[in-house]
Design a protein around this motif. Structure first.
Motif, PDB file in Angstrom:
ATOM      1  N   SER B 154     133.597  -9.928  36.887  1.00  0.00           N
ATOM      2  CA  SER B 154     132.690 -10.720  36.058  1.00  0.00           C
ATOM      3  C   SER B 154     133.391 -11.198  34.799  1.00  0.00           C
ATOM      4  CB  SER B 154     131.470  -9.880  35.658  1.00  0.00           C
ATOM      5  OG  SER B 154     130.844  -9.375  36.808  1.00  0.00           O
ATOM      6  N   TYR B 155     133.005 -12.392  34.381  1.00  0.00           N
ATOM      7  CA  TYR B 155     133.567 -13.008  33.175  1.00  0.00           C
ATOM      8  C   TYR B 155     132.430 -13.422  32.273  1.00  0.00           C
ATOM      9  CZ  TYR B 155     137.903 -13.263  35.799  1.00  0.00           C
ATOM     10  OH  TYR B 155     139.025 -12.942  36.510  1.00  0.00           O
ATOM     11  N   LEU B 156     132.509 -13.034  30.997  1.00  0.00           N
ATOM     12  CA  LEU B 156     131.513 -13.482  30.023  1.00  0.00           C
ATOM     13  C   LEU B 156     132.080 -14.646  29.232  1.00  0.00           C
ATOM     14  CD1 LEU B 156     128.714 -12.888  28.736  1.00  0.00           C
ATOM     15  CD2 LEU B 156     129.970 -11.659  26.965  1.00  0.00           C
ATOM     16  N   LEU B 157     131.331 -15.748  29.263  1.00  0.00           N
ATOM     17  CA  LEU B 157     131.729 -16.936  28.500  1.00  0.00           C
ATOM     18  C   LEU B 157     130.839 -17.042  27.275  1.00  0.00           C
ATOM     19  CD1 LEU B 157     133.018 -17.443  31.284  1.00  0.00           C
ATOM     20  CD2 LEU B 157     132.411 -19.835  31.046  1.00  0.00           C
ATOM     21  N   ASP B 158     131.431 -17.381  26.130  1.00  0.00           N
ATOM     22  CA  ASP B 158     130.620 -17.517  24.923  1.00  0.00           C
ATOM     23  C   ASP B 158     129.921 -18.885  24.906  1.00  0.00           C
ATOM     24  OD1 ASP B 158     132.420 -19.421  24.078  1.00  0.00           O
ATOM     25  OD2 ASP B 158     133.345 -18.174  22.529  1.00  0.00           O
ATOM     26  N   ARG B 159     129.249 -19.197  23.790  1.00  0.00           N
ATOM     27  CA  ARG B 159     128.450 -20.428  23.748  1.00  0.00           C
ATOM     28  C   ARG B 159     129.289 -21.677  23.891  1.00  0.00           C
ATOM     29  NH1 ARG B 159     124.604 -19.128  18.718  1.00  0.00           N
ATOM     30  NH2 ARG B 159     124.780 -21.367  18.494  1.00  0.00           N
ATOM     31  N   GLN B 160     130.548 -21.560  23.497  1.00  0.00           N
ATOM     32  CA  GLN B 160     131.431 -22.721  23.623  1.00  0.00           C
ATOM     33  C   GLN B 160     132.108 -22.764  24.995  1.00  0.00           C
ATOM     34  OE1 GLN B 160     131.459 -20.882  20.601  1.00  0.00           O
ATOM     35  NE2 GLN B 160     130.104 -22.476  19.820  1.00  0.00           N
ATOM     36  N   GLY B 161     131.782 -21.774  25.835  1.00  0.00           N
ATOM     37  CA  GLY B 161     132.364 -21.760  27.170  1.00  0.00           C
ATOM     38  C   GLY B 161     133.750 -21.139  27.232  1.00  0.00           C
ATOM     39  N   ILE B 162     134.103 -20.328  26.226  1.00  0.00           N
ATOM     40  CA  ILE B 162     135.404 -19.654  26.209  1.00  0.00           C
ATOM     41  C   ILE B 162     135.231 -18.251  26.819  1.00  0.00           C
ATOM     42  CG2 ILE B 162     137.267 -18.806  24.717  1.00  0.00           C
ATOM     43  CD1 ILE B 162     137.017 -21.859  24.784  1.00  0.00           C
ATOM     44  N   ILE B 163     136.171 -17.842  27.646  1.00  0.00           N
ATOM     45  CA  ILE B 163     136.089 -16.519  28.281  1.00  0.00           C
ATOM     46  C   ILE B 163     136.370 -15.443  27.237  1.00  0.00           C
ATOM     47  CG2 ILE B 163     137.091 -14.997  30.018  1.00  0.00           C
ATOM     48  CD1 ILE B 163     137.700 -17.493  31.678  1.00  0.00           C
TER      49      ILE B 163
END
Lengths: 150, 189
Positions: B154-163
């Motif tokens: 699993s990968y969590l992306l922040d609001r800007q779409g950065i991993i």
């Protein structure tokens, strides 16, 4: 004679690779290059094998990618960079020198340095403990006084 | 130095070294039990970066839309991208946590990795579908672009779409409370 032949066959047999004959490239030169690259790449699943040696599905996929890129005319470094960008230092069996891996590479030198320092320190101590030390001027004066005393 | 003190210091040195090694070992064991330390873990090379450019087809027969890198940009909220497969046993362990995330309103995007569409659909029909978008990566090539080396991952992306975070292996309750929830709070703010 048959035994000799059998023995020769056993001795000449190369190590078995995980590589499926169907995966191999037709051009032996390209295949050799692909293998050389693959031997430098770690299988991420069974971590002490290279992707050439591993039977894991992911290793097979990575071998295929290496071969595709070799056929496409990419250089060895380009193929390595492709996988390095995805899997980082871990995918290289010989990691690159970076801030994160500098300790890994420096450990042999550091260990050698520490050993040398230890040897030097011990030798210095042995030197101190060994021979008799010359008397200090105070000691000489005291000795002279004692010798003069009746 | 006073010779007696010197001797004491020399005697104490191995004790100190053993104590230090013991503490280190204890920290390692604790890390192993909480999952913070994984000697086989492959650190992600994509942390702090945008996901690779990709497009994937939808899972055949699924109502969820497919997604690619374009759909992961500008979501304005953190999103979890989960690689799973119906043939993957740890994915079963993880599944309730994904359902909980969905209930909490966290968008979870799923990628069925090297799976047959029918099998993946049956898996989701039986255990619930936590995914807002669902793509199929049957050749497993896009997964390699992400640096996936096993499922679940699993990968969590922040609001800007950065991993910002990558978890290889099942997300358990401990992973949720110790890692994912604090991260979600941090990146939602």
């Amino acid at each position: 004679m048959r035994r000799l032949l059998l023995l020769a066959a056993l001795l000449l047999a190369g190590p078995a690779l995980a590589l499926d004959p169907a995966e191999q490239l037709r051009d032996p030169g390209q295949e050799e290059r692909a293998r050389a690259i693959g031997r430098e790449l770690r299988c991420l699943v069974c971590q002490n094998q290279s992707i050439e040696d591993s039977d894991a599905d992911l290793a097979r996929d990575l071998r295929r990618i290496v071969r595709e890129q070799v056929v496409a005319g990419r250089g060895d470094a380009e193929v390595m960079d492709f996988l390095y960008a995805r899997y980082g230092d871990f995918v290289l069996l010989r990691p690159r020198l970076s801030a994160a891996t500098v300790l890994l590479w420096a450990t042999p030198v550091l260990a050698l340095g520490a050993g040398l320092l230890l040897v030097l320190a011990m030798r210095r101590r042995a030197g101190v403990a060994a021979g008799p030390q010359p008397l200090s001027p105070e000691e000489q004066a005291r000795l002279a006084r004692l010798e003069r005393a009746p | 130095m006073n010779p007696v003190w010197r001797k004491r210091a020399l005697l104490g040195l191995p004790l100190l070294a053993a104590g230090g090694a013991g503490l280190g070992f204890l920290a390692m064991l604790r890390g192993l039990s909480t999952g913070n330390y994984n000697p086989h873990g492959v650190p992600s090379a994509l942390l702090g970066k945008a996901p690779p450019e990709f497009t994937l087809p939808a899972l055949a027969g699924s109502p969820q839309p497919a997604f690619g890198s374009a759909e992961l940009r500008g979501l304005g909220r953190p999103v979890l991208v989960n690689f799973f497969a119906s043939w993957c046993v740890p994915c079963i362990i993880e599944h309730p946590q994904l359902m909980a995330l969905q209930r909490a309103g966290v968008p979870v995007f799923g990628v069925a990795y090297k799976d047959k569409a029918a099998d993946a659909l049956a898996f989701l029909a039986r255990r619930g579908n936590p995914f807002q978008a669902l793509a199929a990566d049957e050749p497993g090539r896009v997964a390699i672009d992400w640096g996936v080396y096993g499922v679940p991952e699993s990968y969590l992306l922040d609001r800007q779409g950065i991993i910002r975070w990558r978890w290889a292996g099942p997300i358990t309750e401990d992973t949720m409370s110790a890692e994912l929830q604090p991260l979600l709070r941090r990146y939602s703010a």
